[in-house]
Write a protein that holds these residues in place. Structure first.
Motif, mmCIF file in Angstrom:
data_model
loop_
_atom_site.group_PDB
_atom_site.id
_atom_site.type_symbol
_atom_site.label_atom_id
_atom_site.label_comp_id
_atom_site.label_asym_id
_atom_site.label_seq_id
_atom_site.Cartn_x
_atom_site.Cartn_y
_atom_site.Cartn_z
ATOM 1 N N LEU A 1 -24.096 26.675 -22.198
ATOM 2 C CA LEU A 1 -25.552 26.296 -22.781
ATOM 3 C C LEU A 1 -26.023 25.175 -21.993
ATOM 4 O O LEU A 1 -25.531 24.063 -21.220
ATOM 5 N N LEU A 2 -27.308 25.524 -21.471
ATOM 6 C CA LEU A 2 -28.157 24.489 -20.837
ATOM 7 C C LEU A 2 -29.056 23.840 -21.907
ATOM 8 O O LEU A 2 -30.123 24.592 -22.547
ATOM 9 N N PHE A 3 -29.235 22.391 -22.000
ATOM 10 C CA PHE A 3 -29.895 21.883 -23.060
ATOM 11 C C PHE A 3 -31.142 21.058 -22.338
ATOM 12 O O PHE A 3 -30.587 20.113 -21.527
ATOM 13 N N GLY A 4 -32.342 21.333 -22.590
ATOM 14 C CA GLY A 4 -33.165 20.691 -21.885
ATOM 15 C C GLY A 4 -34.011 19.728 -22.959
ATOM 16 O O GLY A 4 -34.409 20.113 -24.214
ATOM 17 N N CYS A 5 -34.324 18.352 -22.587
ATOM 18 C CA CYS A 5 -34.801 17.342 -23.611
ATOM 19 C C CYS A 5 -35.576 16.233 -22.879
ATOM 20 O O CYS A 5 -35.013 15.544 -22.210
ATOM 21 N N SER A 6 -36.808 16.225 -22.968
ATOM 22 C CA SER A 6 -37.617 15.008 -22.306
ATOM 23 C C SER A 6 -37.507 13.767 -23.223
ATOM 24 O O SER A 6 -36.819 13.998 -24.440
ATOM 25 N N THR A 7 -37.886 12.534 -22.691
ATOM 26 C CA THR A 7 -37.546 11.465 -23.249
ATOM 27 C C THR A 7 -39.069 10.908 -23.739
ATOM 28 O O THR A 7 -40.029 10.746 -22.848
ATOM 29 N N ARG B 1 -34.801 15.830 -32.410
ATOM 30 C CA ARG B 1 -34.422 14.797 -33.403
ATOM 31 C C ARG B 1 -33.649 15.116 -34.653
ATOM 32 O O ARG B 1 -32.664 14.865 -35.066
ATOM 33 N N ASP B 2 -34.252 16.113 -35.498
ATOM 34 C CA ASP B 2 -33.795 16.579 -36.814
ATOM 35 C C ASP B 2 -32.463 17.483 -36.549
ATOM 36 O O ASP B 2 -31.339 17.255 -37.054
ATOM 37 N N PRO B 3 -32.460 18.235 -35.767
ATOM 38 C CA PRO B 3 -31.089 19.143 -35.398
ATOM 39 C C PRO B 3 -29.995 18.021 -34.956
ATOM 40 O O PRO B 3 -28.798 18.236 -35.310
ATOM 41 N N LEU B 4 -30.404 16.841 -34.018
ATOM 42 C CA LEU B 4 -29.076 16.097 -33.872
ATOM 43 C C LEU B 4 -28.554 15.274 -34.884
ATOM 44 O O LEU B 4 -27.571 14.850 -35.007
ATOM 45 N N PHE B 5 -29.690 14.991 -35.576
ATOM 46 C CA PHE B 5 -29.211 13.990 -36.855
ATOM 47 C C PHE B 5 -28.226 15.007 -37.785
ATOM 48 O O PHE B 5 -27.350 14.375 -38.370
ATOM 49 N N LYS C 1 -21.114 17.530 -37.941
ATOM 50 C CA LYS C 1 -19.954 17.807 -37.060
ATOM 51 C C LYS C 1 -19.586 19.273 -36.796
ATOM 52 O O LYS C 1 -18.519 19.548 -36.707
ATOM 53 N N PRO C 2 -20.468 20.267 -36.151
ATOM 54 C CA PRO C 2 -20.102 21.553 -35.707
ATOM 55 C C PRO C 2 -19.155 21.556 -34.535
ATOM 56 O O PRO C 2 -19.231 20.363 -33.726
ATOM 57 N N ASP C 3 -18.315 22.413 -34.519
ATOM 58 C CA ASP C 3 -17.247 22.235 -33.430
ATOM 59 C C ASP C 3 -17.728 23.045 -31.921
ATOM 60 O O ASP C 3 -17.947 23.889 -31.864
ATOM 61 N N PHE C 4 -17.710 22.153 -31.049
ATOM 62 C CA PHE C 4 -18.262 22.605 -29.810
ATOM 63 C C PHE C 4 -17.341 22.798 -28.923
ATOM 64 O O PHE C 4 -17.602 22.901 -27.497
ATOM 65 N N THR C 5 -16.061 22.585 -29.298
ATOM 66 C CA THR C 5 -14.903 22.752 -28.317
ATOM 67 C C THR C 5 -14.783 24.135 -27.430
ATOM 68 O O THR C 5 -15.286 25.218 -28.248
ATOM 69 N N GLN D 1 -23.527 12.871 -27.840
ATOM 70 C CA GLN D 1 -23.417 13.491 -29.067
ATOM 71 C C GLN D 1 -22.455 14.720 -28.902
ATOM 72 O O GLN D 1 -21.634 14.960 -29.634
ATOM 73 N N PHE D 2 -22.764 15.432 -27.798
ATOM 74 C CA PHE D 2 -22.279 16.868 -27.737
ATOM 75 C C PHE D 2 -20.601 16.618 -27.182
ATOM 76 O O PHE D 2 -19.952 17.374 -27.385
ATOM 77 N N GLN D 3 -20.708 15.350 -26.313
ATOM 78 C CA GLN D 3 -19.284 14.977 -26.036
ATOM 79 C C GLN D 3 -18.374 14.794 -27.300
ATOM 80 O O GLN D 3 -17.248 15.020 -27.618
ATOM 81 N N LYS D 4 -18.956 14.073 -28.336
ATOM 82 C CA LYS D 4 -18.264 13.515 -29.421
ATOM 83 C C LYS D 4 -17.960 14.983 -30.439
ATOM 84 O O LYS D 4 -17.036 15.156 -31.238
ATOM 85 N N LEU D 5 -18.759 16.125 -30.096
ATOM 86 C CA LEU D 5 -18.664 17.254 -30.919
ATOM 87 C C LEU D 5 -17.562 18.315 -30.071
ATOM 88 O O LEU D 5 -17.315 19.365 -30.530
ATOM 89 N N GLY D 6 -17.043 17.671 -28.953
ATOM 90 C CA GLY D 6 -15.750 18.513 -28.462
ATOM 91 C C GLY D 6 -16.470 19.281 -27.178
ATOM 92 O O GLY D 6 -15.293 19.754 -26.636
ATOM 93 N N ALA D 7 -17.686 19.260 -26.929
ATOM 94 C CA ALA D 7 -18.103 19.990 -25.752
ATOM 95 C C ALA D 7 -17.632 19.577 -24.185
ATOM 96 O O ALA D 7 -17.236 18.307 -24.319
ATOM 97 N N THR D 8 -17.710 20.286 -23.295
ATOM 98 C CA THR D 8 -17.362 19.805 -22.014
ATOM 99 C C THR D 8 -18.535 19.557 -21.245
ATOM 100 O O THR D 8 -19.470 20.894 -21.115
ATOM 101 N N LEU D 9 -18.927 18.539 -21.028
ATOM 102 C CA LEU D 9 -20.554 18.261 -20.380
ATOM 103 C C LEU D 9 -20.068 18.267 -18.718
ATOM 104 O O LEU D 9 -19.447 17.608 -18.139
ATOM 105 N N VAL D 10 -20.986 19.108 -18.012
ATOM 106 C CA VAL D 10 -20.982 19.181 -16.813
ATOM 107 C C VAL D 10 -22.381 19.238 -16.082
ATOM 108 O O VAL D 10 -23.575 19.102 -16.893
ATOM 109 N N GLY D 11 -22.275 19.195 -14.766
ATOM 110 C CA GLY D 11 -23.927 19.050 -14.242
ATOM 111 C C GLY D 11 -24.288 17.760 -13.923
ATOM 112 O O GLY D 11 -25.647 17.519 -14.205
ATOM 113 N N ASP D 12 -23.619 16.725 -13.784
ATOM 114 C CA ASP D 12 -24.152 15.488 -13.371
ATOM 115 C C ASP D 12 -24.681 15.299 -12.215
ATOM 116 O O ASP D 12 -24.724 16.374 -11.029
ATOM 117 N N PHE D 13 -25.746 14.566 -11.805
ATOM 118 C CA PHE D 13 -26.552 14.387 -10.730
ATOM 119 C C PHE D 13 -26.516 13.086 -9.994
ATOM 120 O O PHE D 13 -26.756 11.924 -10.739
#
Ligand SMILES: Cc1cc2nc3c(=O)[nH]c(=O)nc-3n(C[C@H](O)[C@H](O)[C@H](O)COP(=O)(O)O)c2cc1C
Length: 179
Positions: free
Chosen positions: A52-58, A69-73, A79-83, A112-124
């Motif tokens: 998954l690639l998630f795009g979100c401006s600030t 906002r609502d989906p993250l809330f 607590k869906p499982d993103f393991t 948030q997605f780390q708490k839900l079990g996902a592996t986060l990659v793509g740091d810069f």
């Protein structure tokens, strides 16, 4: 079904433009694309994909773009499982007028997605960016790809290309898929 998907939230179209370019790179056979405003209906859609690639401006002062906002809330409660899911983040910001919270929304998604079990990659790397503070910086790196089309549009092409190099070892390769 495609193996990976892009989900993006974008108010004035900047993050959407990046999402479209990333989609063109991976190709529609390999990658689906969802606008959080127009296409997203439930987290189950995200869970159909391994990559998954998630795009979100600030917006606001370091807040996630409105359509996230609502989906993250909801996800924080349900607590869906993103393991087993591999996630990379990208998003637009403004390092001059909003340099006190530059692309901070990426940090919120990261936590948030780390708490839900996902592996986060793509740091810069933070080199080449000038800002006061960013909640998206961890261990001296951005947790995803920051794009600033307001002040540094001349750097966007190079930044996207460098990030795609980073993603190569984590995401399916478009060239291998079509070979
Ligand atoms: C009212 C307002 C608040 C903003 N807050 C931030 C912020 O806290 N951090 C940041 O990096 N950019 C901030 N921005 C800049 C936007 O993120 C930037 O314009 C971005 O390109 C918008 O991307 P989008 O069209 O994909 O939503 C803000 C812009 C406005 C108008």
């Amino acid at each position: 079904m495609a193996k990976m998907a892009i989900f993006y939230g974008s108010t004035s179209g900047i993050t959407e433009g990046i999402a479209v370019r990333l989609h063109e790179h991976f190709g529609e056979e390999l990658c689906d694309i969802y606008s959080m405003e127009d296409d997203f209906t439930s987290v189950d859609e995200m869970l159909e994909y391994d990559y998954l690639l998630f795009g979100c401006s600030t917006w606001g002062s370091g807040e996630v773009q409105n359509d996230w906002r609502d989906p993250l809330f909801d996800m924080a409660i349900e607590k869906p499982d993103f393991t087993g899911k591999t996630i990379a983040l990208f998003g637009a910001g403004d390092c001059v007028t909003h340099g006190e919270q530059f692309v901070s929304a990426l940090g919120t998604l990261y936590d948030q997605f780390q708490k839900l079990g996902a592996t986060l990659v793509g740091d810069f790397p933070t080199e080449g960016y000038t800002y006061e503070y960013s909640f998206a910086v961890r261990d001296s790196k951005f947790v995803g790809l920051p794009i600033d089309e307001v002040n540094e549009s001349d750097k966007t092409d190079e930044r996207i290309a460098s990030w795609l190099e980073v993603l190569k070892s984590h995401f399916p390769s478009p060239s291998l898929e079509t070979a």
